[in-house]
Each structure stands twice: as C-alpha cells, then as structure tokens.
Design an enzyme around this catalytic site. Structure first.
Site, PDB file in Angstrom:
ATOM      1  N   ARG A  91       0.847  -1.197   0.000  1.00 33.63           N
ATOM      2  CA  ARG A  91       0.000   0.000   0.000  1.00 33.63           C
ATOM      3  C   ARG A  91       0.883   1.248   0.000  1.00 33.63           C
ATOM      4  O   ARG A  91       1.157   1.822   1.054  1.00 33.63           O
ATOM      5  CB  ARG A  91      -0.912  -0.002   1.223  1.00 33.63           C
ATOM      6  CG  ARG A  91      -1.840  -1.204   1.282  1.00 33.63           C
ATOM      7  CD  ARG A  91      -2.593  -1.219   2.602  1.00 33.63           C
ATOM      8  NE  ARG A  91      -3.488  -2.359   2.698  1.00 33.63           N
ATOM      9  CZ  ARG A  91      -4.216  -2.644   3.769  1.00 33.63           C
ATOM     10  NH1 ARG A  91      -4.151  -1.853   4.835  1.00 33.63           N
ATOM     11  NH2 ARG A  91      -5.010  -3.702   3.792  1.00 33.63           N
TER      12      ARG A  91
ATOM     13  N   ASP B 147       2.088   5.005  -0.140  1.00 30.92           N
ATOM     14  CA  ASP B 147       1.445   6.221   0.356  1.00 30.92           C
ATOM     15  C   ASP B 147       1.225   7.242  -0.749  1.00 30.92           C
ATOM     16  O   ASP B 147       1.721   7.096  -1.870  1.00 30.92           O
ATOM     17  CB  ASP B 147       2.317   6.861   1.449  1.00 30.92           C
ATOM     18  CG  ASP B 147       2.310   6.063   2.740  1.00 30.92           C
ATOM     19  OD1 ASP B 147       1.396   5.242   2.936  1.00 30.92           O
ATOM     20  OD2 ASP B 147       3.227   6.273   3.554  1.00 30.92           O
TER      21      ASP B 147
ATOM     22  N   ARG C 260      10.831   5.987   4.517  1.00 38.74           N
ATOM     23  CA  ARG C 260      10.966   7.443   4.602  1.00 38.74           C
ATOM     24  C   ARG C 260      11.526   7.864   5.958  1.00 38.74           C
ATOM     25  O   ARG C 260      12.312   8.808   6.056  1.00 38.74           O
ATOM     26  CB  ARG C 260       9.619   8.099   4.340  1.00 38.74           C
ATOM     27  CG  ARG C 260       9.153   7.922   2.893  1.00 38.74           C
ATOM     28  CD  ARG C 260       7.700   8.343   2.728  1.00 38.74           C
ATOM     29  NE  ARG C 260       7.508   9.731   3.106  1.00 38.74           N
ATOM     30  CZ  ARG C 260       6.308  10.273   3.318  1.00 38.74           C
ATOM     31  NH1 ARG C 260       5.209   9.527   3.201  1.00 38.74           N
ATOM     32  NH2 ARG C 260       6.213  11.541   3.642  1.00 38.74           N
TER      33      ARG C 260
END
Length: 242
Positions: A50, A52, A195
C-alpha cells in the site's frame, strides 16, 4: 474462475496512494475501473503493497480473479489503452488460484533518490537536500540496518500491527555525480518505514544525529526519537519477489 497477476508502473504524484479511498484518486481505483469496463464484471484488485500518497512504483504487483476467457495479452492491451498515462501495466499473466500478490510475496525492494543540486527533471522524483552529506556516514548507517530487528523507531505506530520486526537482506547507498540513491530489500515494510529511515540517515550524514544515537534508535526507541521523514516523492517500489 481465473487468477491474473499484473506488474504495474506508476507515477504517484497525483494519487492519494495505492489503496482505494472514498474521496481521493488512487491507483487501485483507476485499475479496477478500467478492468471492470474491459471485462464487464466487477473487479477487485489486491496489491502487494500500500504505497502512500505521492509514492511511485516501478514494480508494483497486483492480482484479481475473473470469469473472463480473455487472453492476458488482450487484458494488458485493454488496460494500457484505457488507464491514465501515469499508470502503465507492464505485464499480465495467469497464475494459480492460490497466488496472492501480498501474502505470497517473499520480499519487496524500495529505492529512495536524493539530489544534492536543484534539478528540473528530478523535482517530482527526488528529495533535494541543499546540505553537505557525509556519504561514509550514510554507508555506515545503511549497513547497520541489515538483519532482523524492530523498526518501531522509524514507522508510524498502527494498532493493527502485531510486531515491528522486519528482516532486511540488503540496504545500501550508491552515488552518481550529485545524485544519491538508497536501496533496501526486506521481507516486509511498515507504514512510513523507508521514509523514516532515509530522513534519519540524512540527519546523521548532516551531523544532526551521532552514530551512537542512531544505533540506539535501532535497538530501542519511539518514532518521536528519530529524525525527520523524507518526502514521499523520492520513494519508489522497485520490485516484489515471489
């Protein structure tokens, strides 16, 4: 019933991520709309990861079941003829019914790109960092990630996550002129993990965090203890391995 596997490339700049949402455009929704038109049946697509909002993919994998007899090559052509130009299906193939894009995956690989100089061409696909970075510190920080450990300090806490352990098989930086690229492969990734890692490693390379502080974060800590989160635009899902 047949099971069709798709390998997908997309520019995530204008999407609210992969997963379908009620009030925002997503990659999953676009693919499902195209497939439903082509196959004349309601299609639900299941993705391997999934991604972002703003995150890109070169090798996202998805699957769907269908009652159609249409050849995968024709499904591929139909998709690429109807999808927006920022989504491309690179491959379509029939797979066994027990194949699942997410649960059958053995590993996933992501890359993250940083540019040290302003770039018109990379502005949507790299993080411009206008600071001197010690590449030796980046290398050392990446090397410390390899292995199985908790990454709680680098991800968003989610109530439905049973544990924060991931097995990282590779993590390294490469340098080409003024562009730095991070590559990481693991059996699973947590929400915001790459990230968070990249942002914290940049803080180390800038001298805002010491390696001792970074090592402590790898051993224990909370997300609030770690560094900044790198912008979504530099992140790419490169490959899913089965």
């Amino acid at each position: 019933m047949r099971n069709i596997k798709l390998t997908i490339e997309y520019d995530g700049s204008r999407y609210a991520g992969w997963q379908r949402q009620e009030n925002a455009p997503t990659v999953q929704e676009e693919i499902e709309k195209s497939l439903s038109r082509i196959l004349q049946e309601r299609i639900v697509v299941h993705g391997a990861g999934r991604t972002d909002a703003g995150v890109h993919a070169r090798g996202q994998v998805a699957h769907f079941t269908t009652s159609t007899f249409l050849d995968p090559f024709r499904i591929l052509g139909g998709l690429n003829g109807t999808l927006p130009e920022d989504i491309i299906v690179r491959r379509a193939e029939e797979v066994p019914l027990d194949f699942h894009a997410r649960f059958s995956a053995k590993s996933r690989s992501y890359s993250y790109t940083i540019t040290l100089v302003p770039s018109a061409l990379l502005r949507k696909y790299a993080w411009y960092v206008p600071h001197r970075l010690e590449t030796a510190q980046l290398d050392r920080a990446a090397g410390s990630i390899v292995g199985t450990r908790s990454f709680r300090s680098f991800c968003r806490v989610q109530p439905d996550v049973n544990h924060y352990f991931c097995a990282v098989s590779e993590a390294f930086w490469s340098v080409e002129c003024e562009v730095l690229k991070f590559r990481i492969t693991a059996n699973r990734f947590l929400h915001g993990m790459v990230r968070g890692l990249v942002g914290t490693m940049v803080d180390v390379a800038r001298g805002h965090l010491t390696m001792d502080e970074y090592d402590r974060l790898l051993r224990q800590g909370e997300r609030s203890d770690a560094g900044q989160s790198a912008p979504a635009r530099g992140l790419v899902l490169e490959e899913v391995t089965y």
